[in-house]
Design an enzyme around this catalytic site. Structure first.
Site, PDB file in Angstrom:
ATOM      1  N   GLU A   1       0.904   4.065   4.782  1.00  0.00           N
ATOM      2  CA  GLU A   1       2.255   4.255   4.238  1.00  0.00           C
ATOM      3  C   GLU A   1       2.107   5.252   3.106  1.00  0.00           C
ATOM      4  O   GLU A   1       1.339   5.025   2.173  1.00  0.00           O
ATOM      5  CB  GLU A   1       2.829   2.927   3.747  1.00  0.00           C
ATOM      6  CG  GLU A   1       3.060   1.910   4.867  1.00  0.00           C
ATOM      7  CD  GLU A   1       3.961   2.423   5.989  1.00  0.00           C
ATOM      8  OE1 GLU A   1       4.828   3.280   5.723  1.00  0.00           O
ATOM      9  OE2 GLU A   1       3.777   1.998   7.141  1.00  0.00           O
TER      10      GLU A   1
ATOM     11  N   CYS B   1       7.486   4.880  -4.103  1.00  0.00           N
ATOM     12  CA  CYS B   1       7.521   5.770  -2.937  1.00  0.00           C
ATOM     13  C   CYS B   1       8.959   5.910  -2.459  1.00  0.00           C
ATOM     14  O   CYS B   1       9.338   6.905  -1.870  1.00  0.00           O
ATOM     15  CB  CYS B   1       6.645   5.201  -1.844  1.00  0.00           C
ATOM     16  SG  CYS B   1       6.972   3.470  -1.569  1.00  0.00           S
TER      17      CYS B   1
HETATM   18  P1  NAD Z   1      -3.119   8.483  -4.326  1.00  0.00           P
HETATM   19  O1  NAD Z   1      -3.052   9.049  -2.961  1.00  0.00           O
HETATM   20  O2  NAD Z   1      -3.519   9.384  -5.428  1.00  0.00           O
HETATM   21  O3  NAD Z   1      -4.174   7.279  -4.357  1.00  0.00           O
HETATM   22  C1  NAD Z   1      -4.073   6.197  -3.461  1.00  0.00           C
HETATM   23  C2  NAD Z   1      -5.449   5.636  -3.231  1.00  0.00           C
HETATM   24  O4  NAD Z   1      -6.230   6.598  -2.520  1.00  0.00           O
HETATM   25  C3  NAD Z   1      -6.206   5.334  -4.524  1.00  0.00           C
HETATM   26  O5  NAD Z   1      -6.969   4.155  -4.365  1.00  0.00           O
HETATM   27  C4  NAD Z   1      -7.105   6.531  -4.660  1.00  0.00           C
HETATM   28  O6  NAD Z   1      -8.271   6.286  -5.410  1.00  0.00           O
HETATM   29  C5  NAD Z   1      -7.439   6.811  -3.205  1.00  0.00           C
HETATM   30  N1  NAD Z   1      -7.899   8.168  -2.956  1.00  0.00           N
HETATM   31  C6  NAD Z   1      -7.559   9.301  -3.613  1.00  0.00           C
HETATM   32  N2  NAD Z   1      -8.202  10.350  -3.065  1.00  0.00           N
HETATM   33  C7  NAD Z   1      -8.923   9.876  -2.048  1.00  0.00           C
HETATM   34  C8  NAD Z   1      -9.783  10.460  -1.094  1.00  0.00           C
HETATM   35  N3  NAD Z   1     -10.006  11.769  -1.070  1.00  0.00           N
HETATM   36  N4  NAD Z   1     -10.350   9.661  -0.163  1.00  0.00           N
HETATM   37  C9  NAD Z   1     -10.095   8.331  -0.161  1.00  0.00           C
HETATM   38  N5  NAD Z   1      -9.311   7.715  -1.048  1.00  0.00           N
HETATM   39  C10 NAD Z   1      -8.720   8.478  -1.973  1.00  0.00           C
HETATM   40  O7  NAD Z   1      -1.722   7.783  -4.613  1.00  0.00           O
HETATM   41  P2  NAD Z   1      -1.219   7.042  -5.931  1.00  0.00           P
HETATM   42  O8  NAD Z   1      -0.958   8.068  -6.973  1.00  0.00           O
HETATM   43  O9  NAD Z   1      -2.076   5.883  -6.263  1.00  0.00           O
HETATM   44  O10 NAD Z   1       0.158   6.464  -5.386  1.00  0.00           O
HETATM   45  C11 NAD Z   1       1.270   7.265  -5.246  1.00  0.00           C
HETATM   46  C12 NAD Z   1       1.468   7.701  -3.817  1.00  0.00           C
HETATM   47  O11 NAD Z   1       1.526   6.585  -2.965  1.00  0.00           O
HETATM   48  C13 NAD Z   1       2.796   8.424  -3.636  1.00  0.00           C
HETATM   49  O12 NAD Z   1       2.632   9.507  -2.752  1.00  0.00           O
HETATM   50  C14 NAD Z   1       3.688   7.350  -3.028  1.00  0.00           C
HETATM   51  O13 NAD Z   1       4.776   7.845  -2.306  1.00  0.00           O
HETATM   52  C15 NAD Z   1       2.709   6.613  -2.178  1.00  0.00           C
HETATM   53  N6  NAD Z   1       3.162   5.264  -1.895  1.00  0.00           N
HETATM   54  C16 NAD Z   1       3.704   5.005  -0.683  1.00  0.00           C
HETATM   55  C17 NAD Z   1       4.186   3.742  -0.384  1.00  0.00           C
HETATM   56  C18 NAD Z   1       4.795   3.447   0.952  1.00  0.00           C
HETATM   57  O14 NAD Z   1       4.970   2.279   1.269  1.00  0.00           O
HETATM   58  N7  NAD Z   1       5.131   4.446   1.731  1.00  0.00           N
HETATM   59  C19 NAD Z   1       4.097   2.734  -1.340  1.00  0.00           C
HETATM   60  C20 NAD Z   1       3.522   3.023  -2.576  1.00  0.00           C
HETATM   61  C21 NAD Z   1       3.055   4.291  -2.841  1.00  0.00           C
END
Ligand code: NAD
Length: 542
Positions: free
Chosen positions: A293, A327
């Site tokens: 998501e 999100c």
């Molecule tokens: P992010 O993508 O920066 O991080 C999410 C997770 O991914 C973290 O644990 C991070 O450490 C990890 N991560 C980052 N780079 C990575 C890589 N290269 N390989 C593997 N893991 C990696 O997101 P965030 O800032 O924590 O959250 C915000 C984002 O999440 C926004 O884009 C938001 O829209 C989305 N979000 C979506 C939903 C949904 O249900 N659609 C819900 C909540 C948040």
């Protein structure tokens, strides 16, 4: 041996406490906040039965007061990730064979612990570590998480109950096996409930998990693990690792036993993960389940027939609650020319009345954004808008990171419906508005559908049923969660299953049986009571 077909307690949504002045819940959460503010927690890796402190630590600092240190957490090396995988796999047989009602009891107990003894603590951790005001912490860390746990138990039993037809001579059965291997859960900073649910939903269905929380959610992740342990989750079922996301991911995805990814976070990270899984596909024992998501560019469309006060309330709550870091947050709005003067006036009054500061002060609607990277990104878009001829900042536009990462709720008015901030996810308190001519309602619906790569949430405000119907049809692929006369945030487990399509994710609908189905691999068992003893069918004759 199963000795009954047990009914689980009927799941009901956890009532939201209101934290009014002098309420006992307000006193309890403020006391927990004060204590935890000065506690200096030390968060280990949780691997098997061990809590590992590597000594390579990072500080945990509240976004609204980033010089204050509330604790530290330990970073894993590659060997710890390998250990987490082998511990998960070592715990697998016992966990997968545990009767479902025992697993259910663990998660129902966790829900009850959050509803009672841990409520103030998990809310305070979310206020301190993620800068949520008390209402945002309550609806996330307490209510939504409790709902996920209780409803998922009910959904699990619905899945197990879904069985094929049989007759007197044969008995067909479906066994919902956990995946063969382990599940990798990667969680975002912005919801404590999502952070807990991603590993817990897979574990509930009998899987073992390696969980990598966000570096910006460690404080509440620790409370989640305290709760799971107290609820009796056996060692090694959910293994928690912190550290360099790339290293962790590469180590996990190199394992032949990697069987599923449960991800929530940004779109580009998810696409990279998908590509890496594709590259490794020949190594895996089984095709991994991929559930993600991801981002959103969520819209509010106002019809000329809309009630102005209701539309404005939907827009400002949708755009600015939790500083727009949902999100589902409204980040682009389309307003008819005829309503713009009234909407602008009401919106300006509302936003200018919002106070900003620490979540400890309950008068603050707005607190800080999550970290410096987010702050700097928002500032660059705000500064760009100040320069661009097709954009104008009409509300807010100030910011200050000297104490915390504070960005004022900001409204950009654009004459260009494809302006950068109409298309790009900023993930902060910035809303962009485009005014359309009333006569161009239908064309504007098409514009909304074509403006962004995302398709997570969207809302329309209208009192005209033909307009509602037209928007519902024209925007059917523009949002996985579509709201009529309501804000586009705040999905409730068991009521509005949540998820979007296009660049917003695989739409496996967290908080529904559809999501849980991804964590099982059904086995069909056919049993014949009296088996044939002659290969010849009647058509063969004598
Ligand atoms: P992010 O993508 O920066 O991080 C999410 C997770 O991914 C973290 O644990 C991070 O450490 C990890 N991560 C980052 N780079 C990575 C890589 N290269 N390989 C593997 N893991 C990696 O997101 P965030 O800032 O924590 O959250 C915000 C984002 O999440 C926004 O884009 C938001 O829209 C989305 N979000 C979506 C939903 C949904 O249900 N659609 C819900 C909540 C948040």
């Amino acid at each position: 041996m199963l000795k009954g077909f047990f009914n689980v307690p009927k799941a009901v949504n956890e009532p939201v406490k209101n934290y009014a002045p002098n309420s006992p819940e307000k006193a309890a959460v403020l006391a927990a906040y004060k204590k935890m503010w000065n506690e200096k927690i030390d968060v280990p890796l949780y691997i098997g039965n061990e809590e590992i402190r590597t000594g390579n630590t990072r500080n945990i600092t509240p976004p609204h007061d980033h010089k204050h240190i509330v604790g530290t957490y330990h970073l894993a090396e590659k060997s710890h990730i390998e250990k987490a995988i082998s511990n998960a796999l070592a715990s697998k047989t016992a966990w997968a064979n545990m009767a479902w009602e025992q697993r259910a009891a663990i998660f129902l107990k966790a829900a009850e612990l959050i509803a009672g003894p841990y409520r103030a603590r998990i809310n305070a951790a979310t206020m301190i570590g993620q800068s949520k005001n008390i209402h945002q912490a309550e609806i996330d860390a307490s209510c939504e998480l409790i709902d996920f746990l209780r409803f998922n138990v009910e959904f699990m039993t619905q899945i197990y109950n879904d069985q094929p037809n049989s007759d007197s001579s044969i008995w067909n059965r479906l066994e919902y096996r956990p995946l063969e291997g382990f599940v990798y859960a990667i969680t975002p900073f912005n919801f404590t409930a999502i952070a807990a649910n991603l590993p817990a939903s897979a574990a509930m269905m009998g899987n073992v998990v390696v969980w990598k929380p966000s570096d910006s959610q460690v404080f509440s992740a620790k409370i989640i693990m305290d709760i799971f342990k107290e609820a009796g989750l056996p060692e090694g079922v959910i293994n928690v690792v912190f550290g360099d996301a790339l290293m962790v991911t590469e180590t996990v995805l190199a394992s032949r036993d990697f069987a599923g990814l449960h991800f929530t976070g940004s779109t580009h990270v998810f696409k990279d993960l998908w590509a890496k899984i594709g590259t490794n596909i020949h190594n895996y024992k089984t095709y991994p389940r991929i559930v993600g998501e991801t981002g959103g560019k969520d819209f509010v469309m106002v019809h000329p027939s809309a009630n102005v006060k209701q539309a404005v309330t939907g827009i400002v709550r949708g755009a600015f609650e939790f500083q727009g870091q949902k999100c589902s947050a409204a980040s682009r709005a389309y307003i008819p020319q005829s309503l713009w003067p009234a909407i602008k006036e009401q919106m300006t009054t509302d936003i200018q009345s919002m106070k900003m500061g620490s979540p400890e002060d309950f008068g603050n609607f707005i607190t800080a954004v999550i970290h410096e990277g987010s702050f700097d990104k928002l500032v660059s878009h705000i500064e760009q808008a100040k320069k661009d001829v097709d954009a104008e900042i009409i509300i807010g536009g100030n910011y200050d990171k000297s104490v915390g990462y504070f960005v004022e709720p900001t409204v950009i008015l654009t004459t260009n419906p494809k302006y950068a901030t109409m298309e790009t996810e900023l993930f902060g308190p910035v809303l962009t508005i485009y005014i359309y001519e009333d006569a161009k309602w239908s064309e504007t619906l098409e514009l909304i559908d074509q403006t962004s790569d995302y398709a997570l949430t969207g809302a329309i405000f209208s009192r005209d049923r033909y307009a509602i119907e037209e928007a519902t049809v024209k925007l059917q692929n523009a949002a996985g969660n579509f709201y009529i006369n309501d804000k586009c945030t705040g999905a409730v487990v068991g009521q509005q299953p949540f998820g979007g399509a296009r660049a917003s994710g695989t739409n496996d609908k967290a908080g529904s049986a559809m999501n849980l189905l991804r964590w099982v691999s059904p086995r069909t068992i056919k049993e014949v009571f009296v088996s044939p003893e002659n290969y010849r069918y009647p058509f063969l004759g004598e």
